[in-house]
Motif scaffolding. Structure first.
Motif, PDB file in Angstrom:
ATOM      1  N   TRP A 103       8.252  20.359  -3.705  1.00 47.97           N
ATOM      2  CA  TRP A 103       9.350  19.432  -3.975  1.00 47.97           C
ATOM      3  C   TRP A 103       9.275  18.287  -2.964  1.00 47.97           C
ATOM      4  CZ3 TRP A 103      14.529  22.516  -4.826  1.00 47.97           C
ATOM      5  CH2 TRP A 103      14.308  23.555  -5.745  1.00 47.97           C
ATOM      6  N   ILE A 104       9.614  17.090  -3.402  1.00 51.59           N
ATOM      7  CA  ILE A 104       9.769  15.971  -2.474  1.00 51.59           C
ATOM      8  C   ILE A 104      11.207  16.020  -1.977  1.00 51.59           C
ATOM      9  CG2 ILE A 104       9.616  13.489  -2.117  1.00 51.59           C
ATOM     10  CD1 ILE A 104       6.964  14.933  -2.812  1.00 51.59           C
ATOM     11  N   THR A 105      11.388  16.411  -0.744  1.00 53.25           N
ATOM     12  CA  THR A 105      12.736  16.593  -0.210  1.00 53.25           C
ATOM     13  C   THR A 105      13.222  15.410   0.619  1.00 53.25           C
ATOM     14  OG1 THR A 105      11.603  18.013   1.409  1.00 53.25           O
ATOM     15  CG2 THR A 105      12.917  19.091  -0.287  1.00 53.25           C
ATOM     16  N   GLU A 106      12.319  14.554   1.050  1.00 54.58           N
ATOM     17  CA  GLU A 106      12.710  13.297   1.688  1.00 54.58           C
ATOM     18  C   GLU A 106      11.617  12.262   1.482  1.00 54.58           C
ATOM     19  OE1 GLU A 106      13.859  13.182   5.795  1.00 54.58           O
ATOM     20  OE2 GLU A 106      14.900  15.121   5.695  1.00 54.58           O
ATOM     21  N   THR A 107      12.008  11.104   0.988  1.00 53.33           N
ATOM     22  CA  THR A 107      11.208   9.894   1.094  1.00 53.33           C
ATOM     23  C   THR A 107      12.131   8.727   0.819  1.00 53.33           C
ATOM     24  OG1 THR A 107       9.117   8.801   0.542  1.00 53.33           O
ATOM     25  CG2 THR A 107      10.400   9.686  -1.301  1.00 53.33           C
ATOM     26  N   ALA A 167       0.817  -1.223   0.000  1.00 58.36           N
ATOM     27  CA  ALA A 167       0.000   0.000   0.000  1.00 58.36           C
ATOM     28  C   ALA A 167       0.843   1.262   0.000  1.00 58.36           C
ATOM     29  CB  ALA A 167      -0.917   0.009   1.225  1.00 58.36           C
ATOM     30  N   ALA A 168       2.174   1.120   0.072  1.00 54.79           N
ATOM     31  CA  ALA A 168       3.048   2.274   0.294  1.00 54.79           C
ATOM     32  C   ALA A 168       2.955   3.308  -0.813  1.00 54.79           C
ATOM     33  CB  ALA A 168       4.488   1.800   0.456  1.00 54.79           C
ATOM     34  N   GLU A 169       2.862   2.873  -2.051  1.00 50.58           N
ATOM     35  CA  GLU A 169       2.782   3.829  -3.154  1.00 50.58           C
ATOM     36  C   GLU A 169       1.535   4.704  -3.026  1.00 50.58           C
ATOM     37  OE1 GLU A 169       2.643   3.933  -8.070  1.00 50.58           O
ATOM     38  OE2 GLU A 169       2.591   2.028  -7.002  1.00 50.58           O
ATOM     39  N   ASP A 170       0.393   4.092  -2.776  1.00 52.22           N
ATOM     40  CA  ASP A 170      -0.839   4.858  -2.645  1.00 52.22           C
ATOM     41  C   ASP A 170      -0.804   5.767  -1.419  1.00 52.22           C
ATOM     42  OD1 ASP A 170      -1.842   3.742  -4.926  1.00 52.22           O
ATOM     43  OD2 ASP A 170      -3.175   2.332  -3.920  1.00 52.22           O
ATOM     44  N   VAL A 171      -0.256   5.279  -0.319  1.00 47.00           N
ATOM     45  CA  VAL A 171      -0.166   6.089   0.897  1.00 47.00           C
ATOM     46  C   VAL A 171       0.706   7.313   0.642  1.00 47.00           C
ATOM     47  CG1 VAL A 171       0.755   6.139   3.256  1.00 47.00           C
ATOM     48  CG2 VAL A 171      -0.632   4.197   2.497  1.00 47.00           C
ATOM     49  N   PHE A 172       1.831   7.101  -0.035  1.00 45.12           N
ATOM     50  CA  PHE A 172       2.713   8.237  -0.305  1.00 45.12           C
ATOM     51  C   PHE A 172       2.029   9.264  -1.192  1.00 45.12           C
ATOM     52  CE2 PHE A 172       5.549  10.612  -2.984  1.00 45.12           C
ATOM     53  CZ  PHE A 172       6.345  11.217  -2.043  1.00 45.12           C
ATOM     54  N   PHE A 173       1.447   8.812  -2.303  1.00 48.65           N
ATOM     55  CA  PHE A 173       0.880   9.777  -3.242  1.00 48.65           C
ATOM     56  C   PHE A 173      -0.380  10.445  -2.697  1.00 48.65           C
ATOM     57  CE2 PHE A 173       3.872   7.893  -6.167  1.00 48.65           C
ATOM     58  CZ  PHE A 173       4.312   9.015  -6.852  1.00 48.65           C
ATOM     59  N   LYS A 174      -1.047   9.812  -1.750  1.00 49.66           N
ATOM     60  CA  LYS A 174      -2.169  10.476  -1.076  1.00 49.66           C
ATOM     61  C   LYS A 174      -1.637  11.648  -0.242  1.00 49.66           C
ATOM     62  CE  LYS A 174      -6.403  10.938   0.689  1.00 49.66           C
ATOM     63  NZ  LYS A 174      -6.182  11.856   1.824  1.00 49.66           N
ATOM     64  N   SER A 175      -0.539  11.441   0.487  1.00 51.27           N
ATOM     65  CA  SER A 175       0.037  12.531   1.287  1.00 51.27           C
ATOM     66  C   SER A 175       0.572  13.643   0.387  1.00 51.27           C
ATOM     67  CB  SER A 175       1.143  12.000   2.200  1.00 51.27           C
ATOM     68  OG  SER A 175       2.256  11.541   1.469  1.00 51.27           O
ATOM     69  N   TYR A 176       1.140  13.270  -0.736  1.00 52.63           N
ATOM     70  CA  TYR A 176       1.636  14.250  -1.700  1.00 52.63           C
ATOM     71  C   TYR A 176       0.476  15.080  -2.250  1.00 52.63           C
ATOM     72  CZ  TYR A 176       4.455  15.781  -5.797  1.00 52.63           C
ATOM     73  OH  TYR A 176       5.128  16.508  -6.762  1.00 52.63           O
ATOM     74  N   GLN A 177      -0.596  14.408  -2.627  1.00 53.87           N
ATOM     75  CA  GLN A 177      -1.747  15.129  -3.164  1.00 53.87           C
ATOM     76  C   GLN A 177      -2.367  16.058  -2.123  1.00 53.87           C
ATOM     77  OE1 GLN A 177      -3.148  14.647  -6.608  1.00 53.87           O
ATOM     78  NE2 GLN A 177      -3.600  16.698  -5.846  1.00 53.87           N
TER      79      GLN A 177
END
Length: 290
Positions: free
Chosen positions: A220-224, A194-204
């Motif tokens: 900018w994504i400065t850390e992941t 689920a990590a990809e969806d969780v990350f892009f939800k936080s980004y959105q």
């Protein structure tokens, strides 16, 4: 869950068509034995990143004065064609002054071409070490200093996505030329599936809030990243296999979406450790494929 359409639309309104996305890594100023990197060691790190399939030529450094970061790293950056997202620590008045002095000295010594951008502070809001109004004033302060020195690079702040979606911190967004977002599905207890969806939800969510406060501000994504070893965090398991999977699913997608600084080049903690390169400077998993 997919957000590519919305992300692409925001990118189209905020990024010049002629500008390529930055592909960078976070690089610490210390060696495995805790000694400070010399210019030669900075050069080695930058060369290893440039040898990757993605030819990484941008890096994020956390400080300016600590460990003589800029004094040692800038000559290495100039010799390798690397650009630096400069960090300026804001905590403690004496430290903040030392950081500004180190940045000013590096500009006087080496000009401005090595500066990609400047981050004033890092996760200060997440740690609740300062107020939004105080941090905003420090961003204005550093921007004024570097503009007077001929630096036209963007000046912003790096913090967690949870800090950016908190309206109490909107004064910082208003002060920023760019917003640097840190997001880790591992720390959100996410299973790797689920990590990809969780990350892009936080980004959105971050994009949506930043745009509502200050339209046109680039995030900018400065850390992941994902740890190669360490404790299990909820459903999140640290392993080389999962770090590889997160790289392929998130880094490869982000490289086509926006400016990215992966965490991290090396990380000598073992609980957890996010380092992509081991203490001998060898990549721990396959970084090709994107």
């Amino acid at each position: 869950m997919r957000f590519s359409t919305t992300l692409a639309a925001i990118a189209a309104t905020t990024l010049p068509l002629t500008q390529a996305y930055y592909k960078g890594f976070n690089v610490g100023a210390t060696n495995p034995d805790s000694s400070c990197k010399t210019t030669a060691q900075w050069t080695t790190a930058f060369q290893k990143l440039q040898a990757l399939p993605q030819k990484i030529s941008q890096v994020r450094l956390y400080a300016s004065s600590d460990c003589n970061t800029l004094a040692n790293a800038v000559p290495a950056a100039l010799s390798t064609g690397t650009q630096i997202l400069v960090g300026v620590w804001t905590e403690d008045a004496a430290h903040y002054t030392a950081e500004k002095n180190a940045l000013e000295a590096a500009i006087h010594a080496h000009g401005t071409a090595w500066i990609l951008a400047i981050s004033v502070g890092s996760e200060d809001l997440y740690r609740k070490d300062t107020t939004a109004s105080t941090l905003a004033q420090q961003i204005y302060d550093v921007r004024g200093m570097v503009r007077a020195l001929g630096v036209q690079a963007e000046v912003g702040h790096v913090d967690t996505w949870t800090a950016w979606v908190d309206s109490a911190n909107d004064a910082v967004i208003q002060a920023c030329d760019f917003v640097g977002m840190d997001g880790y599905p591992y720390w959100q207890d996410a299973d790797i599936s689920a990590a990809e969806d969780v990350f892009f939800k936080s980004y959105q969510d971050t994009l949506n809030h930043v745009q509502s406060v200050k339209a046109g501000t680039w995030v900018w994504i400065t850390e992941t990243g994902w740890p190669t070893q360490g404790a299990t965090q909820g459903a999140a398991v640290a392993s080389l296999q999962n770090a590889q999977r997160f790289w392929r699913s998130v880094a490869c997608r982000l490289f086509e979406t926006g400016h990215v600084f992966w965490y991290a080049y090396q990380d000598y903690n073992d609980n957890p450790s996010f380092g992509v390169f081991d203490k001998d400077g060898k990549a721990q998993y396959d970084l090709s494929g994107c």
